[in-house]
Every structure is written in structure tokens, then in C-alpha cells.
Design a protein around this motif. Structure first.
Motif, PDB file in Angstrom:
ATOM      1  N   ALA A  43       5.492 150.159  50.434  1.00  0.00           N
ATOM      2  CA  ALA A  43       6.247 150.237  49.184  1.00  0.00           C
ATOM      3  C   ALA A  43       7.701 150.613  49.419  1.00  0.00           C
ATOM      4  CB  ALA A  43       5.588 151.244  48.244  1.00  0.00           C
ATOM      5  N   ILE A  46      10.145 147.695  49.823  1.00  0.00           N
ATOM      6  CA  ILE A  46      10.371 146.772  48.715  1.00  0.00           C
ATOM      7  C   ILE A  46      11.618 147.194  47.936  1.00  0.00           C
ATOM      8  CG2 ILE A  46       9.396 145.841  46.582  1.00  0.00           C
ATOM      9  CD1 ILE A  46       6.620 146.347  47.808  1.00  0.00           C
ATOM     10  N   GLU A  47      12.520 146.257  47.749  1.00  0.00           N
ATOM     11  CA  GLU A  47      13.788 146.536  47.086  1.00  0.00           C
ATOM     12  C   GLU A  47      13.871 145.956  45.680  1.00  0.00           C
ATOM     13  OE1 GLU A  47      16.621 144.875  49.759  1.00  0.00           O
ATOM     14  OE2 GLU A  47      16.366 146.444  51.292  1.00  0.00           O
ATOM     15  N   ALA A  48      12.785 145.376  45.188  1.00  0.00           N
ATOM     16  CA  ALA A  48      12.793 144.752  43.852  1.00  0.00           C
ATOM     17  C   ALA A  48      13.155 145.778  42.788  1.00  0.00           C
ATOM     18  CB  ALA A  48      11.423 144.145  43.562  1.00  0.00           C
ATOM     19  N   VAL A  54       6.942 145.378  40.759  1.00  0.00           N
ATOM     20  CA  VAL A  54       6.107 145.661  41.923  1.00  0.00           C
ATOM     21  C   VAL A  54       4.643 145.734  41.518  1.00  0.00           C
ATOM     22  CG1 VAL A  54       5.624 147.330  43.750  1.00  0.00           C
ATOM     23  CG2 VAL A  54       7.995 146.882  43.071  1.00  0.00           C
ATOM     24  N   TRP A  57       3.245 142.004  40.841  1.00  0.00           N
ATOM     25  CA  TRP A  57       2.973 141.149  41.996  1.00  0.00           C
ATOM     26  C   TRP A  57       1.924 141.756  42.929  1.00  0.00           C
ATOM     27  CZ3 TRP A  57       3.791 136.325  41.810  1.00  0.00           C
ATOM     28  CH2 TRP A  57       4.884 135.803  41.109  1.00  0.00           C
ATOM     29  N   ARG A  58       1.927 143.071  43.069  1.00  0.00           N
ATOM     30  CA  ARG A  58       0.880 143.700  43.879  1.00  0.00           C
ATOM     31  C   ARG A  58      -0.499 143.435  43.280  1.00  0.00           C
ATOM     32  NH1 ARG A  58      -1.186 149.882  44.231  1.00  0.00           N
ATOM     33  NH2 ARG A  58      -1.920 149.889  46.393  1.00  0.00           N
ATOM     34  N   VAL A 220      11.639 137.754  42.575  1.00  0.00           N
ATOM     35  CA  VAL A 220      11.946 138.672  43.670  1.00  0.00           C
ATOM     36  C   VAL A 220      12.393 137.844  44.864  1.00  0.00           C
ATOM     37  CG1 VAL A 220      10.297 140.438  42.922  1.00  0.00           C
ATOM     38  CG2 VAL A 220       9.559 138.659  44.510  1.00  0.00           C
ATOM     39  N   ARG A 223      11.887 138.035  50.934  1.00  0.00           N
ATOM     40  CA  ARG A 223      11.565 139.210  51.746  1.00  0.00           C
ATOM     41  C   ARG A 223      10.664 140.165  50.971  1.00  0.00           C
ATOM     42  NH1 ARG A 223      13.314 144.343  51.809  1.00  0.00           N
ATOM     43  NH2 ARG A 223      13.338 145.506  53.797  1.00  0.00           N
ATOM     44  N   ASP A 224      11.040 140.449  49.720  1.00  0.00           N
ATOM     45  CA  ASP A 224      10.228 141.340  48.907  1.00  0.00           C
ATOM     46  C   ASP A 224       8.850 140.745  48.637  1.00  0.00           C
ATOM     47  OD1 ASP A 224      11.931 143.467  48.735  1.00  0.00           O
ATOM     48  OD2 ASP A 224      12.743 142.956  46.767  1.00  0.00           O
ATOM     49  N   PHE A 227       6.516 141.518  51.436  1.00  0.00           N
ATOM     50  CA  PHE A 227       6.011 142.895  51.399  1.00  0.00           C
ATOM     51  C   PHE A 227       5.062 143.109  50.217  1.00  0.00           C
ATOM     52  CE2 PHE A 227       9.853 143.918  54.020  1.00  0.00           C
ATOM     53  CZ  PHE A 227       9.174 144.483  55.093  1.00  0.00           C
ATOM     54  N   LEU A 228       5.312 142.455  49.090  1.00  0.00           N
ATOM     55  CA  LEU A 228       4.412 142.557  47.946  1.00  0.00           C
ATOM     56  C   LEU A 228       3.057 141.931  48.263  1.00  0.00           C
ATOM     57  CD1 LEU A 228       6.937 141.745  45.099  1.00  0.00           C
ATOM     58  CD2 LEU A 228       5.664 143.884  45.347  1.00  0.00           C
TER      59      LEU A 228
END
Length: 319
Positions: A43, A46-48, A54, A57-58, A220, A223-224, A227-228
Motif C-alpha cells: 500500500a 501506491i500513489e493514487a 485504492v 481496485w483492490r 490510475v 504503475r499504480d 501495485f493495486l
């Protein structure tokens, strides 16, 4: 995260398993705790903008994985039957899980990862307290002592909020997470015949729907999104699949003990990767929680290993 889907002692020991299956169970439950412990670390990458993006999408990625996992394991018809058979208990667990998983992401914006994870370590004992309050389920003196230790440890951690060290909102959400997992654990134990994997999947769907109503922007960066995907699939979905499969092969007390690796490892990963150092009060309070938990689980394992006298009734395990 383990407690929301953990089987009751009755279901965990319903069928005899071989030594090899038991070893596989140990490995899978440990791997589930390892997957869950990575949540805070992922987490922090993540820069969103906005916690709700977050959460959305998670939850979407976790739901997609869990649906695929159940379809692979039980087939399409079997998956539909699992959802249909879970009934109101499953719906209640889904609501608890949706609340807890949502609060976890939001709480990360207000408080340290260690505060959130260490409070979750006391979930099995909080579940025992709720069982006594709601159903007058017998609780041993040792369990009461352990519950007192957990309350004391959590109080020390939460005291940071009173001094302005961390946000009271963050610690409040962390306490809500622990409470929701405790409620889900009690429901799971009371309805031991209900498979809770579809309930947790439904929880991720609920979380996604609610987040969608709150989010201001779904877009997003690539990159994000990567990670999501890891946050939803690896951290949440794979962890749940490992636990749901492995916990049925080993004693409940051992599963609870292995599950404590999540709050142990979680703050360590965040410290090593992101340099987020737990405060002194968090370390002291967390140490008290773990001492109470380890002593209690050790006594429970010792009690379970003793042959019971004919006609004796054992004290239900809070795990």
C-alpha cells in the motif's frame, strides 16, 4: 485477515488427515500469513489520489481472483451453490469483511501499519469475549487473563492518539477492523457448516460497490495498477485461498499461532522497505498483546494434547 475465514475447531478437525497433509496445512497457513503481512508494504507504494480509489481496485482484483479460484476448485455450478448455501451467516460475514478490508486501506492514511496489524493480533481473544457476551459461551480463567492482557496492550497503543502522536481516526479504524474480524470469527464458529470463502468474496464485491459510490476518479497510472493488482490478488486473494485450504488440515490453535506471523512480519517489512519505525508505545503495547496471545495459544495446545477423561467436556477454543 485470517480470522474472517477461519474454521471452527469442529470443522478443522472433522476429518482425519495424514501427516503429509498436515505438513501441507502448516505451510499453506504460514504462506497465508506471509501474503497478508505484505499489505502495508504494498500500500505504501501506491500513489493514487484518494483511499476510495485504492479500495475499489483492490476489491475488484481480489473479487476476480476469488471467483476464479472457486470456479477452478468447485466448478461453475459448485460456485453458484456455495453462494446460495451461505445464507444469512455468510451475508453477515461478507458485511464484516467488506467493512474491515475497507477500513484497512483508509486507516493507512491516518496511522502506522504497526498500529493496525498489532491490534489485529488480539482478534481470537476478542472473539472469545464476544462469544461470552452474546451466547454465554464458557470462557476459561486463562482466556479471561489473556483478554485482559490484550485490552491493556491495545490501550497502550491507542494512548498515542490521546497525545496527538497519531490520528485518533486511524487508531479508531484499526479498532473497528479488529472488532469486525472478531464478529466474523464468532459467526463462523456458530455456523461451522457454512463455507465462508464465498462470503469473503462477496465482501470484496460489497467493498468495491461502496467504494465506487465514493470515488472521484477511477483512472490510475499503470504503475499504480500493478501495485493495486498485487494488493488485491497476492495480498488479499491468494492469502485467503491459502488459509481456506490449509486451515482445514491442522488444529485450530496451531492455525491461530501461525496466523500471528501476519502482525509480526507486517511492521518489519514496512520498516525495512519504507523506513516506517513503530513508536515505543506501539512496540510495548504490541509486545503485551503477543505475550498474552502466545501464552494463551500455548496453553490451549497443551490442553488439546492431553487425553480427555471419558465424558469430560472441553472448554471451547476461542480460535
Amino acid at each position: 485477515m485470517a480470522d474472517a475465514a477461519s474454521p471452527s475447531p469442529a470443522t478443522a478437525q472433522a476429518q482425519p488427515v495424514s501427516r503429509r497433509e498436515e505438513r501441507v496445512g502448516y505451510l499453506l497457513v504460514f504462506l497465508s500469513a506471509l501474503m497478508w503481512s505484505l499489505g502495508g508494504t504494498i500500500a505504501r507504494f501506491i500513489e493514487a489520489d484518494g483511499s476510495w480509489t485504492v479500495v475499489f481496485w483492490r476489491s475488484v482484483w481480489a473479487a476476480a481472483f476469488l471467483l476464479g479460484f472457486m470456479a477452478w476448485r468447485d466448478g461453475l455450478r459448485g460456485t453458484v451453490k456455495l453462494f446460495r448455501d451461505m445464507g444469512l451467516p455468510g451475508l453477515a460475514v461478507a458485511i464484516c469483511f467488506a467493512t474491515a478490508s475497507t477500513c484497512f486501506v483508509v486507516a493507512l492514511s491516518y496511522t502506522k501499519v504497526a498500529n493496525i496489524l498489532l491490534m489485529q493480533a488480539g482478534v481470537p481473544l476478542l472473539a472469545a469475549l464476544l462469544s461470552w457476551l452474546l451466547f454465554r459461551e464458557k470462557v476459561s480463567a486463562a482466556t479471561w487473563a489473556a483478554i485482559a492482557g490484550v485490552i491493556a496492550g491495545v490501550a497502550i497503543m491507542v494512548s498515542e492518539s490521546l497525545g496527538g502522536t497519531v490520528s485518533p481516526v486511524g487508531d479508531g479504524l484499526a479498532l473497528l477492523i479488529a472488532f469486525m474480524f472478531s464478529v466474523a470469527t464468532v459467526i463462523t464458529r456458530r455456523f461451522a457448516t457454512v463455507r465462508m470463502t464465498p462470503a469473503t468474496c462477496l465482501g470484496t464485491i460489497f467493498a468495491a460497490i461502496f467504494a465506487a459510490s465514493q470515488v472521484t476518479q477511477f483512472a490510475v497510472s499503470p504503475r499504480d495498477m500493478g501495485f493495486l493488482f498485487a494488493f488485491g490478488v497476492i495480498n488479499l486473494g491468494v492469502g485467503l485461498a491459502f488459509f481456506a485450504t490449509g486451515a482445514r488440515l491442522i488444529p485450530a490453535a496451531v492455525a491461530a499461532l501461525l496466523g500471528t506471523f501476519e502482525p509480526i512480519l507486517g511492521p518489519i517489512w514496512v520498516w525495512l522497505v519504507h523506513g516506517e519505525v513503530p513508536s515505543a508505545r506501539t512496540i510495548i503495547g504490541g509486545a503485551i498483546v503477543f505475550a498474552a496471545l502466545f501464552i494463551h495459544i500455548g496453553m490451549e495446545m497443551w490442553r488439546q494434547s492431553k487425553p480427555q477423561r471419558p465424558g469430560a467436556v472441553g472448554i471451547p477454543s476461542p480460535n
